[in-house]
Design a protein around this motif. Structure first.
Motif, PDB file in Angstrom:
ATOM      1  N   ALA A   1       0.825  -1.205   0.000  1.00  0.00           N
ATOM      2  CA  ALA A   1       0.000   0.000   0.000  1.00  0.00           C
ATOM      3  C   ALA A   1       0.856   1.251   0.000  1.00  0.00           C
ATOM      4  N   ASP A   2       1.946   1.213   0.731  1.00  0.00           N
ATOM      5  CA  ASP A   2       2.912   2.320   0.718  1.00  0.00           C
ATOM      6  C   ASP A   2       4.267   1.737   0.325  1.00  0.00           C
ATOM      7  N   PRO A   3       4.640   1.841  -0.951  1.00  0.00           N
ATOM      8  CA  PRO A   3       5.866   1.186  -1.404  1.00  0.00           C
ATOM      9  C   PRO A   3       7.132   2.022  -1.205  1.00  0.00           C
ATOM     10  N   ALA A   4       7.045   3.161  -0.538  1.00  0.00           N
ATOM     11  CA  ALA A   4       8.197   4.059  -0.448  1.00  0.00           C
ATOM     12  C   ALA A   4       9.395   3.364   0.192  1.00  0.00           C
TER      13      ALA A   4
ATOM     14  N   ARG B   1       0.487   4.635  -7.246  1.00  0.00           N
ATOM     15  CA  ARG B   1       1.120   4.324  -5.955  1.00  0.00           C
ATOM     16  C   ARG B   1       2.629   4.255  -6.086  1.00  0.00           C
TER      17      ARG B   1
ATOM     18  N   GLN C   1      -2.170   1.269  -9.966  1.00  0.00           N
ATOM     19  CA  GLN C   1      -0.967   0.839  -9.247  1.00  0.00           C
ATOM     20  C   GLN C   1       0.225   1.743  -9.559  1.00  0.00           C
TER      21      GLN C   1
ATOM     22  N   ASP D   1       3.842   7.801  -6.111  1.00  0.00           N
ATOM     23  CA  ASP D   1       3.766   8.406  -4.781  1.00  0.00           C
ATOM     24  C   ASP D   1       4.905   7.935  -3.887  1.00  0.00           C
ATOM     25  N   GLY D   2       5.375   6.693  -4.112  1.00  0.00           N
ATOM     26  CA  GLY D   2       6.427   6.150  -3.258  1.00  0.00           C
ATOM     27  C   GLY D   2       7.812   6.173  -3.866  1.00  0.00           C
TER      28      GLY D   2
END
Length: 751
Positions: A181-184, A221, A218, A224-225
């Motif tokens: 969900a948060d791949p950062a 996301r 996807q 974003d990360g």
């Protein structure tokens, strides 16, 4: 003495021109680090017609701000199925997963075993056998996982990405089966990340739209990360079924703003290959290339993209449609051309037998003039078929509902117009009139296309396809054969119009210009073609003033081609490995012991072309017609050669260039077949006209033009040195023979 050394001096000029043309090439910008992280995002099957502002808003924004291009996904298998594409991405060279293709042309889903023994990384137990398969059974010597081996740490998300990121022994440094969900945190743990966002497949627009929408969500996301100062590359890494297509390529990051993607492996703005992504990632990260070089080259961004993104995306989408249509139409065109030319060859045989007009009261009845005139027009049309098909690419025939019919109709109209133009040329009735007109038009059509960027050859029916992955710019195989034949015939036609002593100079001037056009990296970009054409021009210059193609002259031409090869090889080997051409890379491969792979690939490609190409039929049919008919005493070609030695030189030079070009470029008989499609119909037509005047006599005291006929036939053409009737197989001046006294008044006055 001057006549003896003139061919030598002129050959040296051709060699100098060839080396200069091959050595001059644009300077590649120096490699520089432009990002701290690289994220390679793959969506198997994604094409540009899947992208729009509403369905894929994230990808649309990425394309607007970054650089875009058409991606050729060639691998060791065709089609490139998803697992093959992922493996090729990580290898930087053509690779294939054993047993990855379906028997019906459909690609199975990525189904590989991914073990996670420690919950951090992963292991692919089949990777070692895959590595052995690619290095020992496939002719590219590919090392799977070479990209991951070149960095300290890499991340893979999804099974396809695991295939790309696995090292040769199967280890994946960091692995997640799906995107978090948060791949950062995951994407920032290594300098290189590879992400599999699924597959867009099928022909149903609704199904494709849903898959593209899910992949785009996807991708949002991932963006974003993404780590700071990172380059994100989105690629449609593979096909999903036959036929192959062009796919999406977008690069977004520092230094990649609003441009076209390209690479030295394509030399074409807006095009790059799947094998270019691995060297691009390493170059951007400032990492050295692996010991065994990638087949791909680092991509770069160039200016010139339309400001309107819709117009910019329309270009690669249209190129994909054109390439798909080209594959369907090309085979039918060349098959039809081969059938027509073979039928014409059969039809010409009885005309040749009855073309010689007998002076006495007995002899076969001549063929009616209307029949001969019709066959002559058909021969002109046959010789112009390939140039007409090339010019037809200027119109977007592939956009119509029935592309094959549209192309056929357009080509037929252009062919009729070009044939009519030749027919209405003032010198058409001269023996060499059609030959000169057809050769000039053909040289003009192909030459203008090459000089203006070879736009008509790319994805063209008589050009080359970006889907094949062999060539993307410059002069193609068919173009080389047609252009070499047209250039040498034009040179021979011009040389025949000047005094014998100036004919070698004319050959070198015209032929040298053709060598520059073929070999220059800015124009034809065909080093093999330039070497072959150099040998052909040397042969033509040596015998244009008289004499036949002897072993000595053939050896001299071979030495000229070898001199160009050696000169260019010295220059090419002096460049950095990234800037070398095909010849330099081959010689370097010989030095490190991998040159055998190149020879194996070339032999396999040549055999495949020989067996499957319709141009092979054209080459063989042309050779049979020339040897068993035209060169026979009744065939007329020997007489034509005797009266017009410059034409004999041009045809001999064309044969030498076509054979050498086909052998060195692994094109088998394709170059010879393309050249034969132009030369053989013109040779048959010219032979018919020479035979038609073979029984004519020059009247005593007839008014001979001081400079010869309009096509250059001169009184000093007689005799063995000048290539007169004695060189054409004379019959000793018998009634109706071809002896020195049988020089046709029509040939003297009108050629």
């Amino acid at each position: 003495m001057l006549r003896r050394i003139a061919p030598i001096l002129l050959t040296l000029v051709v060699v100098a021109l060839g080396v200069t043309a091959l050595a001059a090439r644009p300077q590649s910008p120096p490699a520089r680090q432009s990002a701290d992280y690289v994220v390679l995002v793959g969506v198997a099957g994604l094409r540009w017609d899947d992208v729009d502002a509403e369905r894929t808003p994230t990808l649309w924004r990425l394309a607007r701000e970054g650089s875009i291009g058409s991606l050729s996904v060639r691998s060791a298998h065709r089609p490139t199925c998803p697992v093959d594409g992922w493996l090729t991405l990580g290898a930087g060279s053509f690779a294939a997963w054993p047993g990855s293709r379906g028997g019906d042309g459909q690609c199975p889903p990525v189904d590989v075993t991914v073990e996670q023994p420690d919950g951090i990384g992963a292991n692919l137990p089949d990777q070692e056998s895959v590595a052995v398969h690619n290095q020992e059974r496939l002719p590219w010597g590919t090392v799977p996982g070479a990209l991951s081996e070149s960095v300290r740490c890499s991340v893979a998300v999804g099974p396809g990405a695991a295939v790309a990121a696995a090292r040769p022994f199967g280890r994946v440094d960091r692995y997640a089966p799906t995107l978090p969900a948060d791949p950062a945190g995951l994407l920032g743990s290594c300098v290189l990340s590879i992400v599999d966002l699924g597959t867009v497949e099928g022909d149903d627009p609704a199904v494709r739209a849903a898959a593209a929408r899910a992949a785009d969500a996807q991708l949002a996301r991932v963006l974003d990360g993404r780590p700071p100062r990172s380059l994100v590359i989105v690629a449609g890494v593979s096909d999903t079924q036959l036929p192959s297509r062009l796919h999406v390529a977008v690069a977004h990051g520092p230094g990649w703003e609003e441009g076209w993607l390209t690479s030295p492996s394509t030399d074409r703005r807006g095009y790059l290959q799947l094998i270019d992504l691995a060297p691009t990632a390493l170059t951007v990260l400032g990492r050295p290339m692996p010991d065994r070089p990638f087949l791909g080259r680092p991509a770069e961004s160039v200016d010139g993209r339309p400001a309107d993104l819709s117009a910019a995306i329309a270009e690669p989408a249209d190129a994909d449609r054109e390439a798909a249509a080209q594959r369907k139409v090309a085979g039918g065109f060349f098959t039809l051309l081969a059938v027509v030319q073979v039928a014409l060859a059969v039809a010409v045989l009885p005309l040749l037998r009855r073309a010689r007009r007998h002076a006495g009261p007995y002899g076969p009845k001549p063929v009616p003039r209307p029949v001969v005139a019709t066959v002559e027009v058909l021969l002109v049309a046959a010789a112009l078929a390939i140039p007409a098909a090339l010019v037809a690419e200027a119109a977007p025939w592939w956009r119509f509902a029935y592309p094959a019919a549209s192309f056929a109709g357009l080509t037929a109209v252009l062919l009729a117009a070009a044939t009519l133009l030749v027919r209405l040329t003032p010198g058409y009735r001269a023996t060499l009139g059609p030959l000169g007109a057809v050769a000039g038009l053909t040289m003009l059509a192909v030459g203008l296309d090459v000089v203006t960027g070879a736009r008509l050859q790319l994805n063209g029916v008589v050009g080359y396809s970006a889907l094949e992955g062999g060539r993307y710019a410059g002069l193609g195989t068919v173009g080389l054969g047609v252009f070499a034949a047209a250039a040498l015939l034009s040179a021979g036609w011009l040389a025949q119009r000047v005094r014998r002593g100036w004919r070698p100079t004319v050959m070198v001037v015209v032929g040298g210009a053709a060598v520059v056009i073929v070999g220059s990296a800015y124009l034809g970009a065909d080093s093999i073609g330039a070497i072959a054409l150099t040998a052909g021009v040397s042969v033509a210059a040596a015998i244009s003033a008289g004499g036949w193609l002897t072993l000595t002259r053939l050896a001299w031409a071979a030495m000229a081609g070898l001199a160009v090869t050696v000169g260019f090889a010295v220059v090419d080997l002096g460049r950095t490995p990234a800037e070398r051409g095909s010849l330099g890379r081959f010689l370097a491969a010989l030095g490190d012991g991998t040159g055998g792979l190149t020879v194996q690939r070339s032999s396999a490609a040549s055999f495949d072309t020989l067996v499957n190409s319709p141009l092979t039929v054209l080459a063989l049919a042309g050779a049979l017609l020339v040897w068993f008919a035209l060169l026979q005493p009744w065939g007329g070609l020997m007489r034509l050669f005797g009266i017009y030695p410059a034409i004999r030189a041009a045809m001999a030079g064309t044969a030498v260039a076509a054979v050498i070009g086909g052998l060195l470029s692994a094109a088998a008989l394709d170059v010879a077949g393309a050249a034969a499609a132009v030369v053989v119909p013109l040779a048959a037509l010219s032979a018919l006209r020479v035979l038609d005047h073979s029984a004519d006599r020059t009247q005593p005291g007839a008014d001979r033009p001081a400079g010869g006929g309009p096509d250059g036939s001169r009184p000093d053409d007689g005799g063995p040195d000048g290539g007169g009737p004695d060189d054409g197989g004379s019959t000793g001046g018998r009634p109706g023979g071809d002896g020195p006294g049988a020089r046709s008044s029509a040939e003297v006055a009108t050629g």
